[in-house]
Design a protein around this motif. Structure first.
Motif, PDB file in Angstrom:
ATOM      1  N   ALA A 170      38.947  26.185  -3.963  1.00 19.99           N
ATOM      2  CA  ALA A 170      38.640  27.596  -3.704  1.00 19.99           C
ATOM      3  C   ALA A 170      37.170  27.820  -3.417  1.00 19.99           C
ATOM      4  N   GLU A 171      36.337  26.789  -3.584  1.00 18.68           N
ATOM      5  CA  GLU A 171      34.903  26.919  -3.357  1.00 18.68           C
ATOM      6  C   GLU A 171      34.517  26.319  -2.006  1.00 18.68           C
ATOM      7  N   SER A 172      33.381  26.748  -1.472  1.00 16.76           N
ATOM      8  CA  SER A 172      32.919  26.213  -0.200  1.00 16.76           C
ATOM      9  C   SER A 172      31.407  26.057  -0.226  1.00 16.76           C
ATOM     10  N   PHE A 173      30.923  25.163   0.623  1.00 12.97           N
ATOM     11  CA  PHE A 173      29.502  24.819   0.707  1.00 12.97           C
ATOM     12  C   PHE A 173      29.100  24.909   2.169  1.00 12.97           C
ATOM     13  N   LYS A 174      28.118  25.767   2.470  1.00 16.85           N
ATOM     14  CA  LYS A 174      27.670  25.987   3.840  1.00 16.85           C
ATOM     15  C   LYS A 174      26.181  25.640   3.937  1.00 16.85           C
ATOM     16  N   PRO A 175      25.861  24.362   4.115  1.00 22.64           N
ATOM     17  CA  PRO A 175      24.456  23.944   4.011  1.00 22.64           C
ATOM     18  C   PRO A 175      23.625  24.145   5.270  1.00 22.64           C
ATOM     19  N   LEU A 176      24.260  24.351   6.426  1.00 21.01           N
ATOM     20  CA  LEU A 176      23.505  24.344   7.675  1.00 21.01           C
ATOM     21  C   LEU A 176      23.028  25.736   8.069  1.00 21.01           C
ATOM     22  N   HIS A 177      21.866  25.757   8.691  1.00 19.84           N
ATOM     23  CA  HIS A 177      21.152  26.985   9.041  1.00 19.84           C
ATOM     24  C   HIS A 177      21.656  27.574  10.356  1.00 19.84           C
ATOM     25  N   VAL A 178      21.597  28.896  10.448  1.00 19.87           N
ATOM     26  CA  VAL A 178      21.823  29.625  11.699  1.00 19.87           C
ATOM     27  C   VAL A 178      20.620  30.543  11.908  1.00 19.87           C
ATOM     28  N   GLY A 179      20.024  30.506  13.112  1.00 18.31           N
ATOM     29  CA  GLY A 179      18.838  31.293  13.400  1.00 18.31           C
ATOM     30  C   GLY A 179      19.045  32.779  13.141  1.00 18.31           C
ATOM     31  N   PRO A 180      18.045  33.489  12.599  1.00 20.66           N
ATOM     32  CA  PRO A 180      18.215  34.896  12.238  1.00 20.66           C
ATOM     33  C   PRO A 180      18.340  35.838  13.428  1.00 20.66           C
ATOM     34  N   TRP A 181      18.054  35.366  14.644  1.00 18.70           N
ATOM     35  CA  TRP A 181      18.064  36.242  15.815  1.00 18.70           C
ATOM     36  C   TRP A 181      19.246  35.981  16.759  1.00 18.70           C
ATOM     37  N   VAL A 182      20.180  35.090  16.398  1.00 21.00           N
ATOM     38  CA  VAL A 182      21.168  34.615  17.371  1.00 21.00           C
ATOM     39  C   VAL A 182      22.131  35.704  17.848  1.00 21.00           C
ATOM     40  N   GLU A 183      22.232  36.802  17.126  1.00 17.85           N
ATOM     41  CA  GLU A 183      23.115  37.888  17.563  1.00 17.85           C
ATOM     42  C   GLU A 183      22.340  39.101  18.060  1.00 17.85           C
ATOM     43  N   GLU A 184      21.063  38.889  18.377  1.00 24.19           N
ATOM     44  CA  GLU A 184      20.234  39.991  18.863  1.00 24.19           C
ATOM     45  C   GLU A 184      20.223  40.107  20.384  1.00 24.19           C
ATOM     46  N   GLY A 185      20.872  39.178  21.063  1.00 17.35           N
ATOM     47  CA  GLY A 185      20.960  39.245  22.526  1.00 17.35           C
ATOM     48  C   GLY A 185      19.642  39.001  23.230  1.00 17.35           C
ATOM     49  N   LEU A 186      18.772  38.212  22.649  1.00 15.10           N
ATOM     50  CA  LEU A 186      17.470  37.942  23.266  1.00 15.10           C
ATOM     51  C   LEU A 186      17.659  37.095  24.526  1.00 15.10           C
ATOM     52  N   THR A 187      16.999  37.479  25.593  1.00 10.87           N
ATOM     53  CA  THR A 187      17.116  36.750  26.859  1.00 10.87           C
ATOM     54  C   THR A 187      15.781  36.184  27.334  1.00 10.87           C
ATOM     55  N   ASP A 188      14.729  36.381  26.548  1.00  4.93           N
ATOM     56  CA  ASP A 188      13.403  35.928  26.959  1.00  4.93           C
ATOM     57  C   ASP A 188      12.972  34.689  26.178  1.00  4.93           C
ATOM     58  N   ILE A 189      13.934  33.946  25.647  1.00  3.74           N
ATOM     59  CA  ILE A 189      13.645  32.719  24.907  1.00  3.74           C
ATOM     60  C   ILE A 189      14.487  31.590  25.491  1.00  3.74           C
ATOM     61  N   PRO A 190      14.084  30.330  25.286  1.00  4.14           N
ATOM     62  CA  PRO A 190      14.862  29.212  25.828  1.00  4.14           C
ATOM     63  C   PRO A 190      16.271  29.175  25.244  1.00  4.14           C
ATOM     64  N   PRO A 191      17.223  28.582  25.981  1.00  2.00           N
ATOM     65  CA  PRO A 191      18.598  28.499  25.478  1.00  2.00           C
ATOM     66  C   PRO A 191      18.700  27.892  24.089  1.00  2.00           C
ATOM     67  N   ILE A 192      17.881  26.872  23.807  1.00  3.86           N
ATOM     68  CA  ILE A 192      17.950  26.224  22.502  1.00  3.86           C
ATOM     69  C   ILE A 192      17.683  27.206  21.369  1.00  3.86           C
ATOM     70  N   LEU A 193      16.785  28.182  21.591  1.00  2.67           N
ATOM     71  CA  LEU A 193      16.503  29.181  20.569  1.00  2.67           C
ATOM     72  C   LEU A 193      17.549  30.292  20.562  1.00  2.67           C
ATOM     73  N   GLU A 194      18.139  30.587  21.699  1.00  2.00           N
ATOM     74  CA  GLU A 194      19.229  31.563  21.733  1.00  2.00           C
ATOM     75  C   GLU A 194      20.360  31.132  20.807  1.00  2.00           C
ATOM     76  N   VAL A 195      20.622  29.825  20.776  1.00  2.00           N
ATOM     77  CA  VAL A 195      21.769  29.281  20.050  1.00  2.00           C
ATOM     78  C   VAL A 195      21.411  28.852  18.637  1.00  2.00           C
ATOM     79  N   LEU A 196      20.212  28.507  18.365  1.00  2.00           N
ATOM     80  CA  LEU A 196      19.713  27.763  17.212  1.00  2.00           C
ATOM     81  C   LEU A 196      20.620  27.804  15.972  1.00  2.00           C
ATOM     82  N   ARG A 197      21.210  26.640  15.681  1.00  2.00           N
ATOM     83  CA  ARG A 197      22.103  26.554  14.526  1.00  2.00           C
ATOM     84  C   ARG A 197      22.398  25.101  14.187  1.00  2.00           C
ATOM     85  N   GLY A 198      22.692  24.856  12.916  1.00  2.00           N
ATOM     86  CA  GLY A 198      23.294  23.625  12.455  1.00  2.00           C
ATOM     87  C   GLY A 198      22.580  22.348  12.822  1.00  2.00           C
ATOM     88  N   ASP A 199      23.205  21.598  13.708  1.00  2.00           N
ATOM     89  CA  ASP A 199      22.696  20.306  14.156  1.00  2.00           C
ATOM     90  C   ASP A 199      22.960  20.203  15.642  1.00  2.00           C
TER      91      ASP A 199
END
Length: 366
Positions: A39-68
């Protein structure tokens, strides 16, 4: 399967009883990832704080930034390698991958790169009964290349981590300017300093700091690299979380020769970071000279002048295992990792053992 939008990006999901994960088609970023323990779960990987802000003036890698994500070449790539000019962390971390195969516990993607024509096949899979993710990148091409994985761990408020690695023969703080205060970036470690223990790394202001404990040094971004002792083909990087879980990456030290550690704790105040990227550490298994890029990794540098490998020739078959476990009470920090018939046995500094089931044959060790 049609992709679904996860944290702002069309993604393909894979789910077993023990693992749930997603892979963003843009950049091939693996994340989010959930390891399930009843019943428990572990979510260790990071997701960038801006990924749902619709930013278009940053490189694709930063648009997506997450996990590995898989980087080829690894690094900033600010300088061209001959006529080859790469984006940050290469096309593999920025371009859109094509799903070419899907089974209940396996996803396969393909990317044809353009800067240097290569074909890269990404395979992400799980095993029944295991809290582990197996990643394989087959690269068909020619010429020298730096590369690596860019796993990022996140620490919620109140959660701390104890970080350790397999034996390393070389440790150094980034020898160039990592952040520029005039541009809103700040670092705390002594530029270019060498160290033999993660527990005593020189600070710019004098004295030392302990890089085995994180989060730390709030308000700073720091970068170091360690190179594994390749006399032992099994290399590892681990983090024990104070909330009772463990994350570990396992690799072949002859293919992925070192680990870059990026401590990101609010030291970037420029767009889109804006001081809000905090309590994140990149534990990035690489064959590279820091994150300088191919041009600096393929020529003589301070590390390969010491006999270390910062670049390999294509074609390549690059494999890594990411696993998780619940730790018993008193298990403080991973001291050693030994092979067993069913995977690995972890010994803590507090003399407690923990067995983790993984298929080490996948890594093609000696």
């Amino acid at each position: 399967m049609e992709p679904s939008v996860i944290f702002g990006q069309p993604s393909i999901s894979l789910e077993t009883e023990e693992v749930r994960l997603a892979v963003a088609l843009k950049g091939g970023h693996l994340g989010p990832v959930e390891f399930r323990f009843g019943a428990e779960s572990f979510k260790p990987l990071h997701v960038g704080p801006w990924v749902e802000e619709g930013l278009t003036d940053i490189p694709p890698i930063l648009e997506v930034l997450r996990g590995d994500f898989f980087c080829m070449p690894f690094g900033a790539n600010a300088n061209p390698y001959g006529s080859e000019c790469y984006p940050v962390h290469g096309e593999t971390a920025n371009a859109t991958w094509t799903l070419i195969g899907q089974e209940p516990a396996q996803l396969r993607f393909k990317l044809n790169t353009l800067v240097r024509p290569t074909t890269v096949v990404k395979e992400i899979s799980c095993r029944p009964g295991q809290h582990a993710i197996y990643q394989r990148h087959e690269v068909i091409g020619e010429g020298p290349m730096s590369f690596g994985h860019h796993a990022m761990l996140t620490f919620p408020e109140g959660v701390e981590g104890r970080i350790s690695t397999s034996t390393f023969v070389y440790g150094q703080v980034y020898p160039f300017s990592f952040e520029v205060p005039a541009e809103g970036g700040y670092t705390s470690l002594q530029q270019g300093a060498h160290f033999s223990s993660l527990e005593e790394v020189p600070l710019a202001t004098g004295g030392t700091t302990d890089l085995t404990r994180y989060p730390a040094r709030e308000g700073f971004e720091d970068l170091v690299q360690v190179f594994a002792d390749h006399r032992e083909s099994l290399a590892w990087t681990a983090c024990v979380f104070s909330n009772g879980y463990l994350w570990i990456s396992l690799r072949n030290s002859r293919t992925l020769t070192g680990t870059v550690m990026w401590h990101s704790n609010g030291g970037r105040h420029y767009h889109p970071w804006n001081g809000r990227h905090r309590r994140v550490i990149g534990l990035e298994d690489v064959t590279s000279f820091f994150h300088t890029g191919l041009a600096e990794s393929a020529v003589p540098n301070e590390a390969n002048n010491s006999g270390l490998v910062t670049c390999l020739d294509l074609p390549l078959d690059i494999r890594t295992i990411m696993a998780a476990a619940q730790v018993p009470p008193g298990f403080d920090v991973v001291e050693s990792v030994a092979r067993t018939r069913t995977g690995v046995r972890l010994l803590s500094r507090s003399a407690i053992t923990l067995d983790v089931q993984v298929d080490l044959d996948f890594l093609d060790l000696d």
